[in-house]
Design a protein around this motif. Structure first.
Motif, PDB file in Angstrom:
ATOM      1  N   MET A 110      15.785 -45.419 -61.550  1.00  0.00           N
ATOM      2  CA  MET A 110      15.993 -44.709 -60.287  1.00  0.00           C
ATOM      3  C   MET A 110      16.036 -43.198 -60.491  1.00  0.00           C
ATOM      4  SD  MET A 110      19.120 -45.215 -57.559  1.00  0.00           S
ATOM      5  CE  MET A 110      18.728 -46.965 -57.418  1.00  0.00           C
ATOM      6  N   VAL A 111      15.274 -42.503 -59.685  1.00  0.00           N
ATOM      7  CA  VAL A 111      15.377 -41.050 -59.626  1.00  0.00           C
ATOM      8  C   VAL A 111      16.620 -40.699 -58.811  1.00  0.00           C
ATOM      9  CG1 VAL A 111      14.277 -38.934 -58.784  1.00  0.00           C
ATOM     10  CG2 VAL A 111      12.880 -40.757 -59.801  1.00  0.00           C
ATOM     11  N   ILE A 112      17.397 -39.727 -59.290  1.00  0.00           N
ATOM     12  CA  ILE A 112      18.601 -39.330 -58.561  1.00  0.00           C
ATOM     13  C   ILE A 112      18.216 -38.732 -57.208  1.00  0.00           C
ATOM     14  CG2 ILE A 112      20.571 -37.749 -58.528  1.00  0.00           C
ATOM     15  CD1 ILE A 112      20.769 -38.044 -61.536  1.00  0.00           C
ATOM     16  N   ASN A 113      18.840 -39.263 -56.180  1.00  0.00           N
ATOM     17  CA  ASN A 113      18.643 -38.772 -54.818  1.00  0.00           C
ATOM     18  C   ASN A 113      20.000 -38.302 -54.299  1.00  0.00           C
ATOM     19  OD1 ASN A 113      18.607 -38.790 -51.872  1.00  0.00           O
ATOM     20  ND2 ASN A 113      16.583 -39.741 -52.019  1.00  0.00           N
ATOM     21  N   THR A 114      20.114 -37.015 -54.046  1.00  0.00           N
ATOM     22  CA  THR A 114      21.368 -36.442 -53.556  1.00  0.00           C
ATOM     23  C   THR A 114      21.151 -35.916 -52.146  1.00  0.00           C
ATOM     24  OG1 THR A 114      21.967 -35.790 -55.815  1.00  0.00           O
ATOM     25  CG2 THR A 114      23.188 -34.773 -54.019  1.00  0.00           C
ATOM     26  N   ASN A 115      21.738 -36.612 -51.185  1.00  0.00           N
ATOM     27  CA  ASN A 115      21.596 -36.217 -49.774  1.00  0.00           C
ATOM     28  C   ASN A 115      20.132 -36.083 -49.373  1.00  0.00           C
ATOM     29  OD1 ASN A 115      24.438 -36.073 -49.445  1.00  0.00           O
ATOM     30  ND2 ASN A 115      24.436 -33.998 -50.302  1.00  0.00           N
ATOM     31  N   GLY A 116      19.324 -37.049 -49.845  1.00  0.00           N
ATOM     32  CA  GLY A 116      17.912 -37.067 -49.491  1.00  0.00           C
ATOM     33  C   GLY A 116      17.027 -36.181 -50.348  1.00  0.00           C
ATOM     34  N   LYS A 117      17.609 -35.502 -51.327  1.00  0.00           N
ATOM     35  CA  LYS A 117      16.836 -34.584 -52.165  1.00  0.00           C
ATOM     36  C   LYS A 117      16.619 -35.170 -53.552  1.00  0.00           C
ATOM     37  CE  LYS A 117      16.744 -29.791 -53.795  1.00  0.00           C
ATOM     38  NZ  LYS A 117      17.403 -28.458 -53.735  1.00  0.00           N
ATOM     39  N   GLU A 118      15.350 -35.246 -53.967  1.00  0.00           N
ATOM     40  CA  GLU A 118      15.003 -35.716 -55.303  1.00  0.00           C
ATOM     41  C   GLU A 118      14.323 -34.627 -56.135  1.00  0.00           C
ATOM     42  OE1 GLU A 118      14.210 -40.470 -54.373  1.00  0.00           O
ATOM     43  OE2 GLU A 118      12.512 -39.120 -54.790  1.00  0.00           O
ATOM     44  N   ASP A 119      13.545 -33.782 -55.485  1.00  0.00           N
ATOM     45  CA  ASP A 119      12.775 -32.754 -56.187  1.00  0.00           C
ATOM     46  C   ASP A 119      13.496 -31.410 -56.117  1.00  0.00           C
ATOM     47  OD1 ASP A 119      10.997 -34.818 -56.283  1.00  0.00           O
ATOM     48  OD2 ASP A 119       9.520 -33.909 -54.935  1.00  0.00           O
ATOM     49  N   TYR A 120      13.486 -30.692 -57.229  1.00  0.00           N
ATOM     50  CA  TYR A 120      14.129 -29.381 -57.298  1.00  0.00           C
ATOM     51  C   TYR A 120      13.092 -28.340 -57.710  1.00  0.00           C
ATOM     52  CZ  TYR A 120      18.567 -31.723 -56.756  1.00  0.00           C
ATOM     53  OH  TYR A 120      19.606 -32.469 -56.253  1.00  0.00           O
ATOM     54  N   HIS A 121      12.934 -27.339 -56.872  1.00  0.00           N
ATOM     55  CA  HIS A 121      12.037 -26.219 -57.166  1.00  0.00           C
ATOM     56  C   HIS A 121      12.893 -25.027 -57.564  1.00  0.00           C
ATOM     57  CE1 HIS A 121       9.006 -22.980 -55.701  1.00  0.00           C
ATOM     58  NE2 HIS A 121       8.973 -23.141 -57.013  1.00  0.00           N
ATOM     59  N   PHE A 122      12.841 -24.665 -58.836  1.00  0.00           N
ATOM     60  CA  PHE A 122      13.581 -23.510 -59.329  1.00  0.00           C
ATOM     61  C   PHE A 122      12.629 -22.310 -59.301  1.00  0.00           C
ATOM     62  CE2 PHE A 122      15.505 -27.200 -61.597  1.00  0.00           C
ATOM     63  CZ  PHE A 122      16.714 -27.191 -60.925  1.00  0.00           C
ATOM     64  N   TYR A 155      15.696 -35.641 -61.721  1.00  0.00           N
ATOM     65  CA  TYR A 155      16.742 -36.109 -62.624  1.00  0.00           C
ATOM     66  C   TYR A 155      16.904 -37.622 -62.527  1.00  0.00           C
ATOM     67  CZ  TYR A 155      18.168 -31.168 -62.451  1.00  0.00           C
ATOM     68  OH  TYR A 155      18.200 -29.802 -62.506  1.00  0.00           O
ATOM     69  N   PHE A 156      17.447 -38.193 -63.605  1.00  0.00           N
ATOM     70  CA  PHE A 156      17.818 -39.604 -63.613  1.00  0.00           C
ATOM     71  C   PHE A 156      18.976 -39.804 -64.574  1.00  0.00           C
ATOM     72  CE2 PHE A 156      14.474 -38.936 -66.723  1.00  0.00           C
ATOM     73  CZ  PHE A 156      14.837 -39.692 -67.823  1.00  0.00           C
ATOM     74  N   LEU A 157      19.610 -40.956 -64.480  1.00  0.00           N
ATOM     75  CA  LEU A 157      20.730 -41.300 -65.359  1.00  0.00           C
ATOM     76  C   LEU A 157      20.309 -42.376 -66.339  1.00  0.00           C
ATOM     77  CD1 LEU A 157      23.615 -41.533 -62.725  1.00  0.00           C
ATOM     78  CD2 LEU A 157      23.074 -39.578 -64.198  1.00  0.00           C
ATOM     79  N   ASP A 158      20.792 -42.285 -67.573  1.00  0.00           N
ATOM     80  CA  ASP A 158      20.609 -43.389 -68.523  1.00  0.00           C
ATOM     81  C   ASP A 158      21.875 -44.246 -68.520  1.00  0.00           C
ATOM     82  OD1 ASP A 158      22.501 -42.121 -70.141  1.00  0.00           O
ATOM     83  OD2 ASP A 158      21.025 -41.334 -71.567  1.00  0.00           O
ATOM     84  N   PRO A 159      21.942 -45.321 -69.296  1.00  0.00           N
ATOM     85  CA  PRO A 159      23.120 -46.199 -69.243  1.00  0.00           C
ATOM     86  C   PRO A 159      24.440 -45.512 -69.588  1.00  0.00           C
ATOM     87  CG  PRO A 159      21.289 -47.361 -70.249  1.00  0.00           C
ATOM     88  CD  PRO A 159      20.853 -45.935 -70.091  1.00  0.00           C
ATOM     89  N   GLN A 160      24.389 -44.435 -70.359  1.00  0.00           N
ATOM     90  CA  GLN A 160      25.593 -43.683 -70.707  1.00  0.00           C
ATOM     91  C   GLN A 160      26.009 -42.734 -69.591  1.00  0.00           C
ATOM     92  OE1 GLN A 160      27.414 -44.093 -73.736  1.00  0.00           O
ATOM     93  NE2 GLN A 160      28.895 -42.902 -72.553  1.00  0.00           N
ATOM     94  N   ILE A 216      24.722 -30.166 -61.780  1.00  0.00           N
ATOM     95  CA  ILE A 216      23.888 -30.689 -60.708  1.00  0.00           C
ATOM     96  C   ILE A 216      23.048 -31.817 -61.306  1.00  0.00           C
ATOM     97  CG2 ILE A 216      23.804 -28.474 -59.517  1.00  0.00           C
ATOM     98  CD1 ILE A 216      20.883 -28.205 -60.531  1.00  0.00           C
ATOM     99  N   PRO A 217      22.534 -32.746 -60.500  1.00  0.00           N
ATOM    100  CA  PRO A 217      22.616 -32.765 -59.036  1.00  0.00           C
ATOM    101  C   PRO A 217      23.704 -33.698 -58.496  1.00  0.00           C
ATOM    102  CG  PRO A 217      20.931 -34.282 -59.746  1.00  0.00           C
ATOM    103  CD  PRO A 217      21.535 -33.700 -61.004  1.00  0.00           C
ATOM    104  N   ILE A 218      24.596 -34.188 -59.380  1.00  0.00           N
ATOM    105  CA  ILE A 218      25.565 -35.188 -58.905  1.00  0.00           C
ATOM    106  C   ILE A 218      27.001 -34.685 -58.981  1.00  0.00           C
ATOM    107  CG2 ILE A 218      24.079 -37.153 -59.410  1.00  0.00           C
ATOM    108  CD1 ILE A 218      25.735 -37.588 -61.977  1.00  0.00           C
ATOM    109  N   ALA A 219      27.176 -33.385 -59.194  1.00  0.00           N
ATOM    110  CA  ALA A 219      28.513 -32.783 -59.241  1.00  0.00           C
ATOM    111  C   ALA A 219      29.420 -33.471 -60.261  1.00  0.00           C
ATOM    112  CB  ALA A 219      29.161 -32.806 -57.860  1.00  0.00           C
ATOM    113  N   ALA A 220      28.854 -33.799 -61.415  1.00  0.00           N
ATOM    114  CA  ALA A 220      29.626 -34.427 -62.491  1.00  0.00           C
ATOM    115  C   ALA A 220      30.417 -33.370 -63.253  1.00  0.00           C
ATOM    116  CB  ALA A 220      28.692 -35.171 -63.443  1.00  0.00           C
TER     117      ALA A 220
END
Length: 225
Positions: free
Chosen positions: A82-94, A103-108, A189-193
């Motif tokens: 799963m690609v991280i989706n934060t409030n409908g946002k998946e793509d980040y343009h810097f 972004y995505f999460l691994d099992p850790q 970002i993007p999950i405020a961890a």
């Protein structure tokens, strides 16, 4: 700056092995009962069993991908996890970085990033696959003082600040390899961890003396090109 090896801890070694080898299809180049190493382009990525399995270490790091394959890389990754989706946002343009990322999460629960840096001449016309991953180009280092750490890295590695945002965040190095210095109380970002300081060993091409940061939790090691 070239990161040749990145060594991280994990409390779920076998799940990590399955994810990186079977899901992301990265080749294992070395393993034993306490660790495994996968090839990620020009970087060896090592996961070692954390001595204390309840510590739950987690990190933020990024892989460079061909700058013209952002959409292809995202489709490839989304078919596997799963690609991280934060409030409908998946793509980040810097915009200041001239880059796109997701972004995505691994099992850790490591926050892993694929980033297409448009300033780099690394385009590819091959179908995107695990072989398209070019390198580990960023490692996040939560620190107690961003400015102090910046000065220390300048003195020990002769690298410069690439991007800086007051005293809460700085990127040191260049687009091939960056230390992402993040104030310990500033969420990722993007999950405020909430960041943590966990054992990390970074091997870099260069002629310098091995040194450590943050009470020896971070080790910086020289390697030949």
């Amino acid at each position: 700056m070239q990161i040749t090896k990145l060594e991280l801890h994990t409390s779920c070694l076998q799940q990590q092995r399955k994810f990186y080898h079977e899901v992301l299809e990265l080749p294992i180049v070395e393993e034993n009962q306490n660790s495994f190493t996968v090839k990620t382009g020009t970087t060896a990525l090592v996961f070692s069993q954390a001595p204390n399995t309840s510590s739950n270490p987690f990190y933020h790091f990024a892989f460079n991908i061909p700058h013209n394959q952002f959409a292809a890389a995202k489709a490839w990754l989304a078919s596997r996890t799963m690609v991280i989706n934060t409030n409908g946002k998946e793509d980040y343009h810097f915009e200041a970085w001239n880059a796109h990322a997701f972004y995505f999460l691994d099992p850790q629960q490591n926050i892993v990033e694929f980033i297409a840096r448009h300033n780099l001449s690394n385009e590819s016309n091959a179908p995107f696959s695990s072989e398209s991953i070019l390198s580990v180009s960023e490692i996040g280092l939560p620190v107690r003082s961003v400015s102090t750490t910046c000065e220390y890295l300048k003195q020990n590695l002769s690298i410069n600040t690439w991007q800086s945002y007051e005293d809460v965040f700085a990127a040191m190095g260049d687009e091939n390899g960056l230390f992402i210095l993040n104030y310990i109380e500033r969420p990722w970002i993007p999950i405020a961890a909430t960041p943590g300081i966990f054992p990390t060993t970074i091997s870099l091409v260069g002629d310098f003396t091995e040194f450590t940061l943050e009470d020896a939790m971070y080790k910086i090691v020289p390697t030949a090109k």
